[in-house]
Design a protein around this motif. Structure first.
Motif, PDB file in Angstrom:
ATOM      1  N   VAL A   1       0.827  -1.199   0.000  1.00 25.93           N
ATOM      2  CA  VAL A   1       0.000   0.000   0.000  1.00 25.93           C
ATOM      3  C   VAL A   1       0.866   1.255   0.000  1.00 25.93           C
ATOM      4  O   VAL A   1       1.777   1.397   0.829  1.00 25.93           O
ATOM      5  CB  VAL A   1      -0.930   0.028   1.228  1.00 25.93           C
ATOM      6  CG1 VAL A   1      -1.821   1.288   1.189  1.00 25.93           C
ATOM      7  CG2 VAL A   1      -1.783  -1.225   1.286  1.00 25.93           C
ATOM      8  N   ILE A   2       0.583   2.149  -0.934  1.00 28.45           N
ATOM      9  CA  ILE A   2       1.175   3.486  -0.929  1.00 28.45           C
ATOM     10  C   ILE A   2       0.169   4.431  -0.280  1.00 28.45           C
ATOM     11  O   ILE A   2      -0.980   4.543  -0.728  1.00 28.45           O
ATOM     12  CB  ILE A   2       1.518   3.963  -2.350  1.00 28.45           C
ATOM     13  CG1 ILE A   2       2.646   3.108  -2.934  1.00 28.45           C
ATOM     14  CG2 ILE A   2       1.927   5.436  -2.337  1.00 28.45           C
ATOM     15  CD1 ILE A   2       3.036   3.488  -4.365  1.00 28.45           C
ATOM     16  N   GLY A   3       0.594   5.093   0.776  1.00 26.13           N
ATOM     17  CA  GLY A   3      -0.261   6.042   1.472  1.00 26.13           C
ATOM     18  C   GLY A   3      -0.041   7.445   0.930  1.00 26.13           C
ATOM     19  O   GLY A   3       1.094   7.902   0.834  1.00 26.13           O
ATOM     20  N   ILE A   4      -1.115   8.105   0.564  1.00 24.41           N
ATOM     21  CA  ILE A   4      -1.030   9.445  -0.008  1.00 24.41           C
ATOM     22  C   ILE A   4      -1.648  10.451   0.949  1.00 24.41           C
ATOM     23  O   ILE A   4      -2.773  10.247   1.441  1.00 24.41           O
ATOM     24  CB  ILE A   4      -1.751   9.508  -1.371  1.00 24.41           C
ATOM     25  CG1 ILE A   4      -1.136   8.488  -2.339  1.00 24.41           C
ATOM     26  CG2 ILE A   4      -1.664  10.914  -1.962  1.00 24.41           C
ATOM     27  CD1 ILE A   4      -1.887   8.378  -3.658  1.00 24.41           C
TER      28      ILE A   4
ATOM     29  N   LEU B   1      -0.397   3.845 -10.965  1.00 21.92           N
ATOM     30  CA  LEU B   1       0.156   3.229  -9.758  1.00 21.92           C
ATOM     31  C   LEU B   1      -0.541   1.902  -9.463  1.00 21.92           C
ATOM     32  O   LEU B   1       0.115   0.922  -9.055  1.00 21.92           O
ATOM     33  CB  LEU B   1       0.021   4.181  -8.572  1.00 21.92           C
ATOM     34  CG  LEU B   1       0.865   5.461  -8.647  1.00 21.92           C
ATOM     35  CD1 LEU B   1       0.570   6.363  -7.444  1.00 21.92           C
ATOM     36  CD2 LEU B   1       2.353   5.151  -8.712  1.00 21.92           C
ATOM     37  N   SER B   2      -1.845   1.848  -9.694  1.00 20.36           N
ATOM     38  CA  SER B   2      -2.580   0.595  -9.482  1.00 20.36           C
ATOM     39  C   SER B   2      -2.139  -0.467 -10.478  1.00 20.36           C
ATOM     40  O   SER B   2      -1.964  -1.640 -10.122  1.00 20.36           O
ATOM     41  CB  SER B   2      -4.083   0.839  -9.593  1.00 20.36           C
ATOM     42  OG  SER B   2      -4.540   1.694  -8.561  1.00 20.36           O
ATOM     43  N   ASP B   3      -1.964  -0.054 -11.729  1.00 20.29           N
ATOM     44  CA  ASP B   3      -1.521  -1.000 -12.754  1.00 20.29           C
ATOM     45  C   ASP B   3      -0.124  -1.536 -12.462  1.00 20.29           C
ATOM     46  O   ASP B   3       0.237  -2.634 -12.920  1.00 20.29           O
ATOM     47  CB  ASP B   3      -1.532  -0.338 -14.129  1.00 20.29           C
ATOM     48  CG  ASP B   3      -2.946  -0.089 -14.652  1.00 20.29           C
ATOM     49  OD1 ASP B   3      -3.887  -0.690 -14.108  1.00 20.29           O
ATOM     50  OD2 ASP B   3      -3.098   0.717 -15.592  1.00 20.29           O
ATOM     51  N   GLU B   4       0.663  -0.761 -11.716  1.00 17.07           N
ATOM     52  CA  GLU B   4       2.006  -1.209 -11.338  1.00 17.07           C
ATOM     53  C   GLU B   4       1.975  -2.199 -10.175  1.00 17.07           C
ATOM     54  O   GLU B   4       3.015  -2.690  -9.740  1.00 17.07           O
ATOM     55  CB  GLU B   4       2.860  -0.003 -10.960  1.00 17.07           C
ATOM     56  CG  GLU B   4       3.246   0.882 -12.129  1.00 17.07           C
ATOM     57  CD  GLU B   4       4.196   0.190 -13.093  1.00 17.07           C
ATOM     58  OE1 GLU B   4       5.209  -0.378 -12.635  1.00 17.07           O
ATOM     59  OE2 GLU B   4       3.914   0.221 -14.309  1.00 17.07           O
ATOM     60  N   GLY B   5       0.776  -2.462  -9.648  1.00 20.75           N
ATOM     61  CA  GLY B   5       0.646  -3.458  -8.588  1.00 20.75           C
ATOM     62  C   GLY B   5       0.553  -2.896  -7.191  1.00 20.75           C
ATOM     63  O   GLY B   5       0.596  -3.652  -6.211  1.00 20.75           O
ATOM     64  N   PHE B   6       0.405  -1.575  -7.071  1.00 22.64           N
ATOM     65  CA  PHE B   6       0.309  -0.962  -5.751  1.00 22.64           C
ATOM     66  C   PHE B   6      -1.153  -0.730  -5.375  1.00 22.64           C
ATOM     67  O   PHE B   6      -1.978  -0.361  -6.218  1.00 22.64           O
ATOM     68  CB  PHE B   6       1.049   0.377  -5.721  1.00 22.64           C
ATOM     69  CG  PHE B   6       2.507   0.287  -6.066  1.00 22.64           C
ATOM     70  CD1 PHE B   6       3.362  -0.517  -5.325  1.00 22.64           C
ATOM     71  CD2 PHE B   6       3.035   0.999  -7.141  1.00 22.64           C
ATOM     72  CE1 PHE B   6       4.712  -0.602  -5.648  1.00 22.64           C
ATOM     73  CE2 PHE B   6       4.372   0.927  -7.466  1.00 22.64           C
ATOM     74  CZ  PHE B   6       5.222   0.125  -6.721  1.00 22.64           C
ATOM     75  N   ASP B   7      -1.469  -0.946  -4.109  1.00 20.22           N
ATOM     76  CA  ASP B   7      -2.744  -0.522  -3.575  1.00 20.22           C
ATOM     77  C   ASP B   7      -2.590   0.912  -3.071  1.00 20.22           C
ATOM     78  O   ASP B   7      -1.492   1.324  -2.672  1.00 20.22           O
ATOM     79  CB  ASP B   7      -3.196  -1.433  -2.430  1.00 20.22           C
ATOM     80  CG  ASP B   7      -3.573  -2.825  -2.913  1.00 20.22           C
ATOM     81  OD1 ASP B   7      -3.978  -2.955  -4.085  1.00 20.22           O
ATOM     82  OD2 ASP B   7      -3.453  -3.785  -2.134  1.00 20.22           O
ATOM     83  N   ILE B   8      -3.679   1.665  -3.070  1.00 14.69           N
ATOM     84  CA  ILE B   8      -3.620   3.082  -2.723  1.00 14.69           C
ATOM     85  C   ILE B   8      -4.519   3.366  -1.521  1.00 14.69           C
ATOM     86  O   ILE B   8      -5.665   2.895  -1.455  1.00 14.69           O
ATOM     87  CB  ILE B   8      -4.084   3.961  -3.907  1.00 14.69           C
ATOM     88  CG1 ILE B   8      -3.237   3.686  -5.149  1.00 14.69           C
ATOM     89  CG2 ILE B   8      -4.036   5.439  -3.524  1.00 14.69           C
ATOM     90  CD1 ILE B   8      -1.773   4.025  -4.987  1.00 14.69           C
ATOM     91  N   TYR B   9      -3.975   4.139  -0.594  1.00 13.81           N
ATOM     92  CA  TYR B   9      -4.774   4.637   0.527  1.00 13.81           C
ATOM     93  C   TYR B   9      -4.598   6.151   0.588  1.00 13.81           C
ATOM     94  O   TYR B   9      -3.473   6.653   0.554  1.00 13.81           O
ATOM     95  CB  TYR B   9      -4.325   4.016   1.850  1.00 13.81           C
ATOM     96  CG  TYR B   9      -5.008   4.626   3.051  1.00 13.81           C
ATOM     97  CD1 TYR B   9      -6.282   4.223   3.419  1.00 13.81           C
ATOM     98  CD2 TYR B   9      -4.377   5.627   3.793  1.00 13.81           C
ATOM     99  CE1 TYR B   9      -6.929   4.800   4.503  1.00 13.81           C
ATOM    100  CE2 TYR B   9      -5.016   6.206   4.876  1.00 13.81           C
ATOM    101  CZ  TYR B   9      -6.288   5.789   5.233  1.00 13.81           C
ATOM    102  OH  TYR B   9      -6.924   6.375   6.304  1.00 13.81           O
ATOM    103  N   GLU B  10      -5.712   6.880   0.656  1.00 12.05           N
ATOM    104  CA  GLU B  10      -5.669   8.334   0.722  1.00 12.05           C
ATOM    105  C   GLU B  10      -6.143   8.821   2.088  1.00 12.05           C
ATOM    106  O   GLU B  10      -7.152   8.327   2.606  1.00 12.05           O
ATOM    107  CB  GLU B  10      -6.576   8.956  -0.351  1.00 12.05           C
ATOM    108  CG  GLU B  10      -6.206   8.592  -1.770  1.00 12.05           C
ATOM    109  CD  GLU B  10      -7.206   9.160  -2.768  1.00 12.05           C
ATOM    110  OE1 GLU B  10      -7.896  10.149  -2.424  1.00 12.05           O
ATOM    111  OE2 GLU B  10      -7.300   8.622  -3.886  1.00 12.05           O
TER     112      GLU B  10
END
Length: 339
Positions: free
Chosen positions: A12-15, A36-45
């Motif tokens: 998870v990348i936290g933004i 970023l999602s296509d690169e395999g990362f999950d996103i949290y904002e």
């Protein structure tokens, strides 16, 4: 120097939004998050990311949201949503002990330079300068954006100066930046009090820098330790890099003189200046004639109009890493080593 672990697939990348929110540009921001999602990362904002405000929230809230990402073990990396203003206000609310005990990569550019200087010069944690979370909103992606993605994956390959840059900014019709002007890195070496153009440079030093407009008000506050940093790593030497947003020639000269008087260039191997984003009525000669007053008597080569900063394309640079910079006939190669 502490190099955090790079995020892995499904991490998870936290933004967060330590400066501006992205409420006025959500469509382009979502384009970037798709990459970023296509690169395999999950996103949290965090809650303030999509606010349509500059700054995104009160300083204490921005600080709390930043801290929450470092406290959360499920967050592998932290990114600034965008640049903006007022980053300085939230620095007192950063829990430095928390960040130091949970080191993670932080990536941002422009106003978030302030956070990077706190983390790298005070806490000895390497940081990434060059991209915010909204950096991948072009289609197709430019090679400099692809390189930044490699960095997020921990692939740190050499970077090379580009052939063309965008002098006209964003093109609404194409949805990208028109690369319309040849790139011209200029190498200048001091000689008898003057800066003289040269063809070749080969230097190694620890990389440190960011947006000089932010350095301008950050130096001398409790939220940087450039003096301590340059003392701790003096045996490595330094390659300074500066992204100039809108400082005029006189203001840039004063900033450089302040750093010179502080002794920050004593072990410098080179000082790199990116292309100035907003020059007003000034031109290169205006800037260089005043920088000559700073660097003319120092044994430090400077580089002007490098691929660093707000004009695109721009390099992604790891603050705190060891850099090896080679230049020949205006062509540059920058290697970074995490040691």
């Amino acid at each position: 120097m502490i190099y955090p672990k790079f995020p892995e697939y499904n991490d998870v990348i936290g933004i967060c939004a330590p400066s501006a929110g992205v409420g006025s540009k959500e469509d382009s921001f979502d384009l970037s998050l798709e990459v970023l999602s296509d690169e395999g990362f999950d996103i949290y904002e965090t809650d303030s990311v999509r606010n349509d405000d500059v700054p995104s929230a009160p300083a204490s809230v921005r600080g709390e949201e930043f801290n929450s990402l470092f406290a959360d073990d499920d967050i592998a990396m932290v990114m600034s949503a965008s640049g903006g203003d007022f980053n300085v206000e939230m620095l007192p609310y950063i829990d430095q002990e928390l960040v130091a005990s949970n080191p993670k990569w932080f990536s941002g550019y422009s106003d978030p330079t302030a956070i990077e200087m706190l983390m790298t010069t005070k806490l000895d944690i390497a940081t990434i300068y060059g991209v915010n979370a909204g950096a991948w909103d072009w289609r197709p992606l430019h090679p400099f954006q692809l390189y930044a993605l490699d960095i997020l994956h921990g692939v740190v390959e050499p970077q090379y100066s580009y052939d063309y840059y965008s002098s006209s900014g964003f093109d609404e019709e194409t949805g990208t930046y028109l690369m319309d002007t040849p790139v011209e890195w200029t190498l200048l070496k001091p000689e008898n009090g003057e800066l003289t153009e040269a063809d070749y440079l080969d230097v190694t030093g620890r990389l440190i820098g960011g947006c000089i407009d932010v350095f301008d008000w950050l130096i001398g506050t409790p939220y940087e330790d450039l003096k301590g940093f340059t003392e701790r790593y003096k045996d490595d030497g330094f390659i300074w890099f500066f992204d100039t947003f809108e400082l005029d020639p006189m203001a840039l000269m004063y900033s450089m003189n302040r750093m010179k008087f502080m002794g920050l260039f004593e072990n410098a191997r080179a000082v790199i200046f990116g292309r100035v984003c907003f020059t007003g009525d000034a031109d290169d000669i205006d800037y260089l004639s005043l920088l000559e007053r700073v660097f003319g008597e120092l044994d430090v080569p400077i580089i002007w109009n490098a691929d660093i900063g707000h004009t695109k394309p721009s390099m992604t640079i790891i603050n705190g890493s060891m850099g090896h910079l080679q230049m020949e006939d205006g062509f540059a190669e920058l290697e970074m080593e995490l040691r």
